[in-house]
Design an enzyme around this catalytic site. Structure first.
Site, PDB file in Angstrom:
ATOM      1  N   ARG A   1      15.206  52.447  36.574  1.00 56.65           N
ATOM      2  CA  ARG A   1      15.010  51.284  35.713  1.00 56.65           C
ATOM      3  C   ARG A   1      13.681  51.322  34.968  1.00 56.65           C
ATOM      4  O   ARG A   1      13.632  51.128  33.749  1.00 56.65           O
ATOM      5  CB  ARG A   1      15.097  49.988  36.553  1.00 56.65           C
ATOM      6  CG  ARG A   1      16.512  49.489  36.809  1.00 56.65           C
ATOM      7  CD  ARG A   1      16.578  48.608  38.045  1.00 56.65           C
ATOM      8  NE  ARG A   1      16.354  49.432  39.227  1.00 56.65           N
ATOM      9  CZ  ARG A   1      17.321  50.123  39.816  1.00 56.65           C
ATOM     10  NH1 ARG A   1      18.540  50.052  39.371  1.00 56.65           N
ATOM     11  NH2 ARG A   1      17.050  50.881  40.857  1.00 56.65           N
ATOM     12  N   THR A   2      12.588  51.561  35.698  1.00 55.50           N
ATOM     13  CA  THR A   2      11.277  51.449  35.062  1.00 55.50           C
ATOM     14  C   THR A   2      11.050  52.555  34.045  1.00 55.50           C
ATOM     15  O   THR A   2      10.581  52.306  32.929  1.00 55.50           O
ATOM     16  CB  THR A   2      10.168  51.462  36.130  1.00 55.50           C
ATOM     17  OG1 THR A   2      10.416  50.412  37.072  1.00 55.50           O
ATOM     18  CG2 THR A   2       8.809  51.245  35.491  1.00 55.50           C
TER      19      THR A   2
ATOM     20  N   ARG B   1       3.567  56.141  37.338  1.00 56.71           N
ATOM     21  CA  ARG B   1       4.033  55.741  38.670  1.00 56.71           C
ATOM     22  C   ARG B   1       3.555  56.805  39.644  1.00 56.71           C
ATOM     23  O   ARG B   1       3.739  58.005  39.410  1.00 56.71           O
ATOM     24  CB  ARG B   1       5.544  55.614  38.735  1.00 56.71           C
ATOM     25  CG  ARG B   1       6.060  55.454  40.177  1.00 56.71           C
ATOM     26  CD  ARG B   1       7.491  55.021  40.239  1.00 56.71           C
ATOM     27  NE  ARG B   1       7.625  53.630  39.811  1.00 56.71           N
ATOM     28  CZ  ARG B   1       8.765  52.944  39.901  1.00 56.71           C
ATOM     29  NH1 ARG B   1       9.852  53.518  40.398  1.00 56.71           N
ATOM     30  NH2 ARG B   1       8.806  51.705  39.497  1.00 56.71           N
TER      31      ARG B   1
ATOM     32  N   HIS C   1       3.107  46.387  40.849  1.00 58.33           N
ATOM     33  CA  HIS C   1       4.099  46.783  39.843  1.00 58.33           C
ATOM     34  C   HIS C   1       4.096  45.670  38.786  1.00 58.33           C
ATOM     35  O   HIS C   1       5.008  44.850  38.715  1.00 58.33           O
ATOM     36  CB  HIS C   1       5.472  46.923  40.486  1.00 58.33           C
ATOM     37  CG  HIS C   1       6.489  47.638  39.647  1.00 58.33           C
ATOM     38  ND1 HIS C   1       6.288  47.930  38.308  1.00 58.33           N
ATOM     39  CD2 HIS C   1       7.735  48.106  39.945  1.00 58.33           C
ATOM     40  CE1 HIS C   1       7.355  48.554  37.835  1.00 58.33           C
ATOM     41  NE2 HIS C   1       8.237  48.680  38.804  1.00 58.33           N
TER      42      HIS C   1
END
Length: 316
Positions: A64-65, A114, A142
């Site tokens: 997703r990110t 990340r 996050h």
């Protein structure tokens, strides 16, 4: 043309929610709301980042990110490149600092990172000239996930204060829980971390904690279920069947909450553990809407941080 809240946002980095002011949070959310009509790509967005270069530097798996940041940058006209740690010089024992310095020297406007080490985004920001945005660092923070969650809730409720939010499950290992706590607590909201003691002890956070999910439910306006992070449980005494019995969100449990209570989950979902399909896919679920809002937030974050970077470059 979307209006950027550059009068309220002057940071070239977005590293976490903890040190943001309430007004800075609202600056990102207000800008994200401006971008919302364009976030799915069905309506062409103004190409505010035309000619800019963004590197997605992901040292942990992500769906997703990574995809959301890619769509956000590309829909605004940027070139977005994917860094794959498994095939990079990091595998040859190059330091993270040397890696990012070299890539930044090739010409970057932003690094989205990340990393499995808490604080890695800050360390990267300390040694590069470009903007740095934290896409998740271990169990630390996050920020863009929390901002996307906040946007989704604000757009659906029309409210930003006076809410009671229960963040349920593996809060001990959840960077999403921490960032949401830091965000919502800057406004007049009540945040409760709910879970078994094995997930709530020694949090070292100023937060209300409860182990009785059923007792908390009647007070909830928002319930955010969190993934049980089995990969981090090697040394924890944890029984899945007990967890399902006491904390799984079912239609019967949801009925105990306030009428219209919203259900969120940052994903990925362990279906049949954190919640059942009828809830995950039900009318009170914002799970897919969170993903949509996440793109709008990342469009806003990239635009605001790069605008601040431009101001810094112009001032030299």
């Amino acid at each position: 043309m979307p209006k950027l809240a550059t009068d309220r946002w002057t940071r070239k980095h977005l590293l976490g929610m903890e040190d943001l002011t309430a007004d800075e949070i609202l600056a990102v959310l207000d800008t994200a709301n401006e971008f919302f009509p364009y976030c799915t790509g069905r309506q062409p967005a103004p190409r505010l980042l035309e000619g800019r270069t963004i590197l997605n530097l992901f040292c942990e798996d992500s769906t997703r990110t990574r995809t959301s940041f890619t769509f956000a940058g590309e829909r605004l006209g940027a070139r977005v490149y994917q860094f794959h740690a498994a095939t990079s010089s990091l595998k040859k024992k190059e330091t993270l600092a040397d890696t990012v310095r070299n890539v930044d020297a090739m010409g970057l406007d932003a690094i989205v990172i990340r990393h499995q080490q808490p604080g890695a985004p800050q360390r990267v920001a300390d040694c590069v000239e470009c903007s740095v945005l934290n896409a998740g660092d271990d169990a630390h923070e996050h920020p863009t996930q929390a901002l996307g969650d906040m946007l989704a809730i604000r757009r659906k409720t029309g409210k930003f204060e006076g809410l009671t939010l229960a963040l349920v499950g593996d809060v001990r290992h959840s960077r999403v829980a921490r960032s949401n706590l830091f965000g919502w607590s800057k406004f007049a909201n009540r945040v409760i971390f709910v879970g078994p003691e094995v997930f709530t002890e020694n949090l070292e956070l100023d937060v209300e904690v409860a182990d009785d999910f059923d007792a908390v439910l009647p007070e909830c306006d928002v319930i955010m279920m969190l993934r049980v992070q089995f990969e981090r449980h090697e040394h924890l005494a944890f029984d899945v069947d007990d967890y399902i019995r006491d904390y799984q969100l079912t239609p019967a449990r949801l009925a105990k909450a306030r009428p219209g209570t919203l259900v969120l989950h940052p994903g990925p979902i362990n279906r049949g553990i954190e919640l059942v399909n009828d809830v995950a896919d039900g009318p009170q679920s914002l799970i897919l809407y969170q993903a949509t809002c996440g793109v709008a937030v990342r469009m806003a974050a990239l635009s605001l941080c790069i605008a601040a970077l431009d101001a810094e470059r112009d001032a030299r």
